[in-house]
Design an enzyme around this catalytic site. Structure first.
Site, PDB file in Angstrom:
ATOM      1  N   GLY A 266      -4.382  -5.735   6.204  1.00  8.60           N
ATOM      2  CA  GLY A 266      -5.469  -4.821   6.524  1.00  8.60           C
ATOM      3  C   GLY A 266      -6.350  -5.282   7.662  1.00  8.60           C
TER       4      GLY A 266
ATOM      5  N   THR B 192       0.871  -1.172   0.000  1.00  9.15           N
ATOM      6  CA  THR B 192       0.000   0.000   0.000  1.00  9.15           C
ATOM      7  C   THR B 192       0.899   1.209   0.000  1.00  9.15           C
ATOM      8  OG1 THR B 192      -1.591  -1.139   1.411  1.00  9.15           O
ATOM      9  CG2 THR B 192      -1.661   1.261   1.456  1.00  9.15           C
TER      10      THR B 192
ATOM     11  N   THR C  99       0.431   0.251   6.588  1.00  9.53           N
ATOM     12  CA  THR C  99       0.494  -0.716   5.492  1.00  9.53           C
ATOM     13  C   THR C  99       0.662  -2.094   6.112  1.00  9.53           C
ATOM     14  OG1 THR C  99       1.730  -1.385   3.511  1.00  9.53           O
ATOM     15  CG2 THR C  99       2.975  -0.224   5.194  1.00  9.53           C
ATOM     16  N   GLY C 100       0.343  -3.104   5.350  1.00 10.80           N
ATOM     17  CA  GLY C 100       0.415  -4.461   5.883  1.00 10.80           C
ATOM     18  C   GLY C 100      -0.947  -5.120   5.843  1.00 10.80           C
TER      19      GLY C 100
ATOM     20  N   ARG D 277     -13.869  -8.002  -0.654  1.00  9.69           N
ATOM     21  CA  ARG D 277     -13.018  -7.716   0.514  1.00  9.69           C
ATOM     22  C   ARG D 277     -12.519  -6.272   0.460  1.00  9.69           C
ATOM     23  NH1 ARG D 277      -7.464  -5.900   1.552  1.00  9.69           N
ATOM     24  NH2 ARG D 277      -6.752  -6.901   3.448  1.00  9.69           N
ATOM     25  N   VAL D 278     -12.601  -5.613   1.581  1.00 13.08           N
ATOM     26  CA  VAL D 278     -12.052  -4.263   1.734  1.00 13.08           C
ATOM     27  C   VAL D 278     -11.071  -4.300   2.900  1.00 13.08           C
ATOM     28  CG1 VAL D 278     -12.633  -1.903   2.424  1.00 13.08           C
ATOM     29  CG2 VAL D 278     -14.063  -3.087   0.757  1.00 13.08           C
ATOM     30  N   GLY D 279      -9.922  -3.679   2.729  1.00  8.85           N
ATOM     31  CA  GLY D 279      -8.901  -3.674   3.785  1.00  8.85           C
ATOM     32  C   GLY D 279      -8.964  -2.418   4.633  1.00  8.85           C
ATOM     33  N   ASP D 280      -7.845  -2.111   5.240  1.00  8.17           N
ATOM     34  CA  ASP D 280      -7.763  -0.951   6.134  1.00  8.17           C
ATOM     35  C   ASP D 280      -7.616   0.369   5.378  1.00  8.17           C
ATOM     36  OD1 ASP D 280      -5.146  -2.054   5.383  1.00  8.17           O
ATOM     37  OD2 ASP D 280      -4.354  -0.330   6.469  1.00  8.17           O
TER      38      ASP D 280
HETATM   39  N1  GLY Z   1      -3.113  -2.702   3.754  1.00  5.83           N
HETATM   40  C1  GLY Z   1      -3.772  -2.972   2.561  1.00  5.83           C
HETATM   41  C2  GLY Z   1      -4.777  -4.012   2.628  1.00  5.83           C
HETATM   42  O1  GLY Z   1      -4.698  -4.894   3.468  1.00  5.83           O
HETATM   43  O2  GLY Z   1      -5.674  -3.996   1.819  1.00  5.83           O
END
Ligand code: GLY
Length: 344
Positions: free
Chosen positions: A257, A203, A254-255, A231-234
């Site tokens: 989510g 990210t 980052t990492g 799916r949606v991340g952070d």
């Molecule tokens: N940090 C990005 C994600 O997990 O989508």
């Protein structure tokens, strides 16, 4: 056997988490540079920072800098940001992004398809709607109504190749160890398949302090490669992938989510700074929070935080080694290596 090793590693780190909580005063200082200043995640942030710096050195707003900066990464071919990124498991690239300024204004898009610059759509959501977040077809409809071009749904050559390889493995694995920044023949920020068949993801998060002393931040990603559809991340979640409080500081993450969301990571880092922690200490405390919470489950994940306070003091911390970030100021253009929990 592997599960047992992970359990032992997790338990050990869980105990370390408890120990560390008692000794948190011993943590190291963060670095400080004069404003204006821009920071972003990973080595690829150098190019993004240059675009942001053009805005900042001319006396522009941090908000403009963080938008222009990450647009460079959205435009470049890489595994994990923009339309060239890896698709979900059904073969569609879906993008997440958010942006936040010094007044608490924020905008976000998630699960957005076929739009080249999700960060700019997020900014339009912030500036032109009464909402903070738009998702999926609604976000795309809004983008098109704002004049954004609907791009082809075709995958980039690299993403196609990666997707084909993934399909040949013919089963879904949650993207686990996120050993980001691993170089391959395509360059430092290109699709990378790890030795154990897991896939990298990444990210770009950017935070900037302008000459007026105002902070802003941005965060954009195509998310975890081969994620489940929907799916949606952070990254598009204000408080998880990004948070800015002009009276205190800003943080981008980052990492993995899911694990950043679990602790509302970026907001947590800013709150630790509010309570007196330096940026690096705050990032480390947030990583420690996840270690304490997840105990034996942390063997499989990576999370990284990058933070700056309102004075230009900055720092980072990750769970696993390997996290780097790029810094640009009047006197410095540099990649820093973050400390990690596993270094301790
Ligand atoms: N940090 C990005 C994600 O997990 O989508």
């Amino acid at each position: 056997m592997l599960d047992r090793r992970r359990f032992l590693l997790g338990s050990t780190l869980g105990s370390l988490g408890l120990l560390w909580n008692q000794k948190s005063a011993a943590m190291g200082p963060s670095k400080k540079l004069d404003a204006p200043l821009v920071l972003s995640t990973w080595d690829a942030g150098l190019d993004a920072n240059r675009a942001a710096w053009d805005v900042l050195k001319a006396g522009g707003r941090a908000l403009d800098a963080v938008e222009k900066g990450v647009m460079v990464t959205e435009d470049s071919l890489n595994c994990c940001v923009g339309l060239g990124g890896n698709p979900d498991r059904d073969g569609f690239v879906t993008l997440d992004a958010c942006i936040m300024d010094e007044q608490g204004n924020c905008g976000s898009v998630a699960y957005l398809e076929r739009i080249k610059h999700p960060i700019s759509v997020a900014r339009r959501v912030m500036e032109k709607t009464p909402h903070v977040m738009l998702v999926g077809s609604g976000a795309q409809q809004f983008a098109v109504s704002e004049g954004f071009k609907l791009e082809s749904a075709e995958l980039s050559d690299d993403a196609q190749r990666s997707y084909k390889q993934w399909l040949e493995r013919s089963h879904y694995q949650s993207p686990a160890k996120n050993i980001e920044n691993k170089q391959n023949q395509h360059g430092p920020f290109a699709p990378t398949r790890l030795d154990d068949g897991q896939w990298n993801h990444d990210t770009i998060g950017m935070i900037a302090l302008d000459q007026q002393g105002n902070l802003s931040g941005s965060c954009t990603t195509s998310g975890a490669g081969f994620k489940m559809r929907g799916r949606v991340g952070d990254s598009p979640l204000i408080g998880s992938g990004l948070y800015v409080d002009n009276e205190v500081g800003a943080c981008a993450a980052t990492g993995q989510g899911e694990d950043i969301i679990r602790i509302a990571g970026s907001h947590l880092v800013v709150e630790f700074m509010r309570n007196g922690a330096t940026p690096e200490e705050a990032c480390k405390k947030a990583v420690g929070r996840l270690v304490s919470m997840r105990k034996n489950k942390i063997g499989d994940i990576q999370i990284c935080f990058l933070a700056m306070d309102r004075t230009g003091s900055f720092g980072a911390f990750s769970l696993r080694p390997g996290f780097t970030y790029a810094v640009r100021s009047r006197n410095e253009e540099k990649i820093y290596k973050s400390k990690s929990w596993f270094d301790q």
